[in-house]
Design a protein around this motif. Structure first.
Motif, PDB file in Angstrom:
ATOM      1  N   ARG A  20       0.828  -1.203   0.000  1.00  0.00           N
ATOM      2  CA  ARG A  20       0.000   0.000   0.000  1.00  0.00           C
ATOM      3  C   ARG A  20       0.872   1.266   0.000  1.00  0.00           C
ATOM      4  NH1 ARG A  20      -5.175  -0.203   0.463  1.00  0.00           N
ATOM      5  NH2 ARG A  20      -5.307   1.852   1.454  1.00  0.00           N
ATOM      6  N   GLY A  21       1.839   1.256  -0.881  1.00  0.00           N
ATOM      7  CA  GLY A  21       2.761   2.387  -0.975  1.00  0.00           C
ATOM      8  C   GLY A  21       2.076   3.613  -1.562  1.00  0.00           C
ATOM      9  N   SER A  22       2.269   4.734  -0.928  1.00  0.00           N
ATOM     10  CA  SER A  22       1.613   5.967  -1.367  1.00  0.00           C
ATOM     11  C   SER A  22       2.177   6.442  -2.704  1.00  0.00           C
ATOM     12  CB  SER A  22       1.791   7.068  -0.321  1.00  0.00           C
ATOM     13  OG  SER A  22       1.288   8.299  -0.815  1.00  0.00           O
ATOM     14  N   LEU A  23       1.281   6.752  -3.626  1.00  0.00           N
ATOM     15  CA  LEU A  23       1.652   7.381  -4.880  1.00  0.00           C
ATOM     16  C   LEU A  23       1.367   8.882  -4.834  1.00  0.00           C
ATOM     17  CD1 LEU A  23       0.279   4.684  -7.361  1.00  0.00           C
ATOM     18  CD2 LEU A  23       2.591   4.905  -6.444  1.00  0.00           C
ATOM     19  N   ALA A  24       0.366   9.260  -4.056  1.00  0.00           N
ATOM     20  CA  ALA A  24      -0.005  10.681  -3.939  1.00  0.00           C
ATOM     21  C   ALA A  24       1.115  11.508  -3.320  1.00  0.00           C
ATOM     22  CB  ALA A  24      -1.283  10.830  -3.121  1.00  0.00           C
ATOM     23  N   ASP A  25       2.066  10.852  -2.659  1.00  0.00           N
ATOM     24  CA  ASP A  25       3.192  11.588  -2.075  1.00  0.00           C
ATOM     25  C   ASP A  25       4.087  12.211  -3.144  1.00  0.00           C
ATOM     26  OD1 ASP A  25       2.422  11.078   0.491  1.00  0.00           O
ATOM     27  OD2 ASP A  25       3.866   9.466   0.854  1.00  0.00           O
ATOM     28  N   PHE A  26       4.094  11.627  -4.343  1.00  0.00           N
ATOM     29  CA  PHE A  26       4.993  12.166  -5.367  1.00  0.00           C
ATOM     30  C   PHE A  26       4.323  12.435  -6.706  1.00  0.00           C
ATOM     31  CE2 PHE A  26       5.480   7.530  -5.593  1.00  0.00           C
ATOM     32  CZ  PHE A  26       5.394   7.272  -6.955  1.00  0.00           C
ATOM     33  N   ILE A  27       3.130  11.890  -6.953  1.00  0.00           N
ATOM     34  CA  ILE A  27       2.405  12.234  -8.179  1.00  0.00           C
ATOM     35  C   ILE A  27       2.151  13.735  -8.190  1.00  0.00           C
ATOM     36  CG2 ILE A  27       0.191  11.955  -9.377  1.00  0.00           C
ATOM     37  CD1 ILE A  27       2.042   9.537  -9.601  1.00  0.00           C
ATOM     38  N   TRP A  28       2.339  14.377  -9.307  1.00  0.00           N
ATOM     39  CA  TRP A  28       2.245  15.834  -9.359  1.00  0.00           C
ATOM     40  C   TRP A  28       0.904  16.383  -8.881  1.00  0.00           C
ATOM     41  CZ3 TRP A  28       4.934  19.314 -13.411  1.00  0.00           C
ATOM     42  CH2 TRP A  28       6.319  19.110 -13.345  1.00  0.00           C
ATOM     43  N   PHE A  29      -0.195  15.682  -9.180  1.00  0.00           N
ATOM     44  CA  PHE A  29      -1.503  16.156  -8.727  1.00  0.00           C
ATOM     45  C   PHE A  29      -1.684  15.993  -7.217  1.00  0.00           C
ATOM     46  CE2 PHE A  29      -3.140  15.622 -13.196  1.00  0.00           C
ATOM     47  CZ  PHE A  29      -3.648  16.900 -13.338  1.00  0.00           C
ATOM     48  N   ARG A  30      -0.844  15.147  -6.604  1.00  0.00           N
ATOM     49  CA  ARG A  30      -0.934  14.834  -5.168  1.00  0.00           C
ATOM     50  C   ARG A  30      -2.298  14.237  -4.811  1.00  0.00           C
ATOM     51  NH1 ARG A  30       3.814  15.589  -5.883  1.00  0.00           N
ATOM     52  NH2 ARG A  30       5.259  16.686  -4.494  1.00  0.00           N
ATOM     53  N   THR A  31      -2.805  13.399  -5.695  1.00  0.00           N
ATOM     54  CA  THR A  31      -4.084  12.736  -5.459  1.00  0.00           C
ATOM     55  C   THR A  31      -3.958  11.256  -5.781  1.00  0.00           C
ATOM     56  OG1 THR A  31      -4.863  13.079  -7.729  1.00  0.00           O
ATOM     57  CG2 THR A  31      -5.371  14.813  -6.123  1.00  0.00           C
ATOM     58  N   GLY A  32      -4.978  10.503  -5.420  1.00  0.00           N
ATOM     59  CA  GLY A  32      -5.066   9.109  -5.831  1.00  0.00           C
ATOM     60  C   GLY A  32      -4.733   8.127  -4.729  1.00  0.00           C
ATOM     61  N   GLY A  33      -5.150   6.897  -4.942  1.00  0.00           N
ATOM     62  CA  GLY A  33      -4.935   5.840  -3.968  1.00  0.00           C
ATOM     63  C   GLY A  33      -3.546   5.233  -4.061  1.00  0.00           C
ATOM     64  N   PRO A  34      -3.253   4.279  -3.181  1.00  0.00           N
ATOM     65  CA  PRO A  34      -1.912   3.693  -3.128  1.00  0.00           C
ATOM     66  C   PRO A  34      -1.689   2.603  -4.171  1.00  0.00           C
ATOM     67  CG  PRO A  34      -3.292   2.669  -1.484  1.00  0.00           C
ATOM     68  CD  PRO A  34      -4.139   3.730  -2.124  1.00  0.00           C
ATOM     69  N   ALA A  35      -0.435   2.253  -4.334  1.00  0.00           N
ATOM     70  CA  ALA A  35      -0.088   1.048  -5.084  1.00  0.00           C
ATOM     71  C   ALA A  35      -0.299  -0.151  -4.176  1.00  0.00           C
ATOM     72  CB  ALA A  35       1.365   1.102  -5.528  1.00  0.00           C
ATOM     73  N   GLU A  36      -0.825  -1.224  -4.712  1.00  0.00           N
ATOM     74  CA  GLU A  36      -0.935  -2.444  -3.913  1.00  0.00           C
ATOM     75  C   GLU A  36       0.452  -2.817  -3.385  1.00  0.00           C
ATOM     76  OE1 GLU A  36      -3.071  -6.827  -4.152  1.00  0.00           O
ATOM     77  OE2 GLU A  36      -2.875  -5.624  -5.961  1.00  0.00           O
ATOM     78  N   LEU A  69       0.283  11.854 -15.076  1.00  0.00           N
ATOM     79  CA  LEU A  69      -0.452  10.711 -14.537  1.00  0.00           C
ATOM     80  C   LEU A  69      -1.597  11.151 -13.636  1.00  0.00           C
ATOM     81  CD1 LEU A  69       0.204   7.628 -14.838  1.00  0.00           C
ATOM     82  CD2 LEU A  69       1.281   7.777 -12.593  1.00  0.00           C
ATOM     83  N   ILE A  70      -2.751  10.540 -13.853  1.00  0.00           N
ATOM     84  CA  ILE A  70      -3.844  10.592 -12.887  1.00  0.00           C
ATOM     85  C   ILE A  70      -3.975   9.200 -12.284  1.00  0.00           C
ATOM     86  CG2 ILE A  70      -6.322  10.875 -12.528  1.00  0.00           C
ATOM     87  CD1 ILE A  70      -6.345  12.884 -14.841  1.00  0.00           C
ATOM     88  N   VAL A  71      -3.722   9.094 -10.990  1.00  0.00           N
ATOM     89  CA  VAL A  71      -3.898   7.821 -10.278  1.00  0.00           C
ATOM     90  C   VAL A  71      -5.293   7.844  -9.665  1.00  0.00           C
ATOM     91  CG1 VAL A  71      -3.109   6.367  -8.389  1.00  0.00           C
ATOM     92  CG2 VAL A  71      -1.441   7.581  -9.798  1.00  0.00           C
ATOM     93  N   ARG A  72      -6.139   6.938 -10.060  1.00  0.00           N
ATOM     94  CA  ARG A  72      -7.516   6.946  -9.571  1.00  0.00           C
ATOM     95  C   ARG A  72      -7.563   6.658  -8.070  1.00  0.00           C
ATOM     96  NH1 ARG A  72      -8.722   4.197 -15.034  1.00  0.00           N
ATOM     97  NH2 ARG A  72      -9.651   5.897 -16.247  1.00  0.00           N
ATOM     98  N   ASP A  73      -8.660   7.077  -7.450  1.00  0.00           N
ATOM     99  CA  ASP A  73      -8.742   7.113  -5.987  1.00  0.00           C
ATOM    100  C   ASP A  73      -8.731   5.743  -5.327  1.00  0.00           C
ATOM    101  OD1 ASP A  73      -8.960  10.034  -5.768  1.00  0.00           O
ATOM    102  OD2 ASP A  73     -10.871   9.748  -6.797  1.00  0.00           O
ATOM    103  N   GLY A  74      -9.073   4.696  -6.082  1.00  0.00           N
ATOM    104  CA  GLY A  74      -9.040   3.352  -5.517  1.00  0.00           C
ATOM    105  C   GLY A  74      -7.662   2.723  -5.526  1.00  0.00           C
ATOM    106  N   GLY A  75      -6.696   3.401  -6.118  1.00  0.00           N
ATOM    107  CA  GLY A  75      -5.334   2.886  -6.130  1.00  0.00           C
ATOM    108  C   GLY A  75      -5.044   2.009  -7.332  1.00  0.00           C
ATOM    109  N   VAL A  76      -3.836   1.464  -7.347  1.00  0.00           N
ATOM    110  CA  VAL A  76      -3.348   0.680  -8.486  1.00  0.00           C
ATOM    111  C   VAL A  76      -3.113  -0.765  -8.060  1.00  0.00           C
ATOM    112  CG1 VAL A  76      -1.544   0.456 -10.235  1.00  0.00           C
ATOM    113  CG2 VAL A  76      -2.247   2.732  -9.455  1.00  0.00           C
ATOM    114  N   PRO A  77      -3.898  -1.704  -8.572  1.00  0.00           N
ATOM    115  CA  PRO A  77      -3.671  -3.110  -8.242  1.00  0.00           C
ATOM    116  C   PRO A  77      -2.344  -3.610  -8.810  1.00  0.00           C
ATOM    117  CG  PRO A  77      -5.852  -2.768  -9.221  1.00  0.00           C
ATOM    118  CD  PRO A  77      -5.072  -1.518  -9.447  1.00  0.00           C
ATOM    119  N   GLY A  78      -1.763  -4.582  -8.118  1.00  0.00           N
ATOM    120  CA  GLY A  78      -0.529  -5.180  -8.603  1.00  0.00           C
ATOM    121  C   GLY A  78       0.699  -4.417  -8.151  1.00  0.00           C
ATOM    122  N   VAL A  79       1.723  -4.429  -8.993  1.00  0.00           N
ATOM    123  CA  VAL A  79       3.027  -3.870  -8.656  1.00  0.00           C
ATOM    124  C   VAL A  79       3.275  -2.573  -9.422  1.00  0.00           C
ATOM    125  CG1 VAL A  79       5.522  -4.229  -8.933  1.00  0.00           C
ATOM    126  CG2 VAL A  79       4.092  -6.069  -8.009  1.00  0.00           C
TER     127      VAL A  79
END
Length: 302
Positions: A20-36, A69-79
């Protein structure tokens, strides 16, 4: 997003693996769910071993700095694979070539070329992403694209095989390449030409000033939202459709440059993506042109 049983025991990695690594910490929009699972390999061999041993059914997504990149709010399944600083080395080579790791930023490559008296790479100063992302999507700015300067690149494919591709194999078109899903560009070699470091630096300064004047660089934003359709500029179509400053919650079309979307404060990724669809609908109704997303949208809705 619960970790699936299929990835409850990932292959060994010399680098780091974060559930559950945070992507919003570094994605430019600062939004979205975590990576699995957020994976940072130690080196190319480490990544190759990991992917070779990873269940083939598990999706893999390479991510650089998330400027496009837009990371959707439910996060990214997988790696999700994020290359660490060990992959950011940049070296000037003979014959006016520059070798750059996949995690190196465009500005770093352009600066190294300038210092070595290598011209032709100045436009990379205007690309706010990594070498890996630029090579994959044929990123471009100020009239030039990655395809204009790429000689070859090293990829780790989804099955863990390591391949060296020459530029022709990428099958480049506008903002597109034939790099397959799950493959990670770990290094690229670019071709320049002899030049004067002062003149190269002046051109880089011009590009930086132009970007500062025309783009919302100090906002939570992404790269260009929509591709330029044949014969058109996306920003002009958006502007003509009356979308300058258009909002959906805290998501807004930039008033400074209408092909940029902004997170004013607490916008969700859903807000940003829905605003983009609002813009597309208005442009279609006003001009008959159907804008295509240039920003990559990944993950699942919440």
């Amino acid at each position: 997003m619960a970790a699936s049983a299929a990835v409850s025991a990932l292959p060994a990695l010399a680098g780091t693996v974060e559930a559950r690594g945070s992507l919003a910490d570094f994605i430019w929009f600062r939004t979205g769910g975590p990576a699995e699972w957020l994976v940072r390999p130690a080196d190319t061999a480490d990544l190759a071993r990991f992917l070779a041993a990873l269940d083939p059914g598990i999706p893999v997504l390479p991510v650089g700095v998330g400027s496009n990149l837009i990371v959707r709010d439910g996060g990214v399944p997988g790696v999700v694979v994020r290359l660490p600083k060990a992959f950011a080395r940049v070296v000037a080579e003979p014959d006016y070539r520059v070798r750059a790791g996949g995690a190196a930023m465009g500005i770093t490559v352009a600066s190294a070329a300038r210092d070595a008296g290598i011209a032709g790479l100045e436009f990379l100063r205007g690309i706010p992403g990594t070498v890996g992302g630029a090579a994959r999507m044929n990123a471009g700015a100020y009239g030039r694209d990655a395809s204009d300067i790429l000689i070859e690149a090293t990829l780790v494919l989804r099955d863990g095989s390591v391949e060296r591709w020459d530029a022709a194999r990428f099958g480049y078109t506008y903002r597109h390449s034939d790099v397959p899903a799950g493959a990670v560009v770990v290094e690229a070699v670019f071709q320049g030409r002899p030049g004067d470091p002062k003149a190269i630096g002046a051109e880089m300064d011009r590009i930086a000033a132009e970007r500062e004047a025309s783009q919302p660089l100090r906002s939570r934003t992404g790269g260009s939202t929509f591709k330029n359709p044949d014969g058109h500029k996306a920003w002009q179509l958006v502007d003509a459709a009356g979308c300058r400053g258009l909002r959906r919650g805290d998501a807004q079309v930039s008033e400074k440059h209408t092909n940029f979307l902004l997170n004013l404060d607490k916008a969700s990724s859903a807000d940003i993506e829905a605003l983009g669809e609002d813009v597309r609908a208005r442009v279609k109704a006003q001009s008959g042109v159907e804008l295509e997303w240039e920003i990559q949208r990944v993950g699942v809705a919440k």
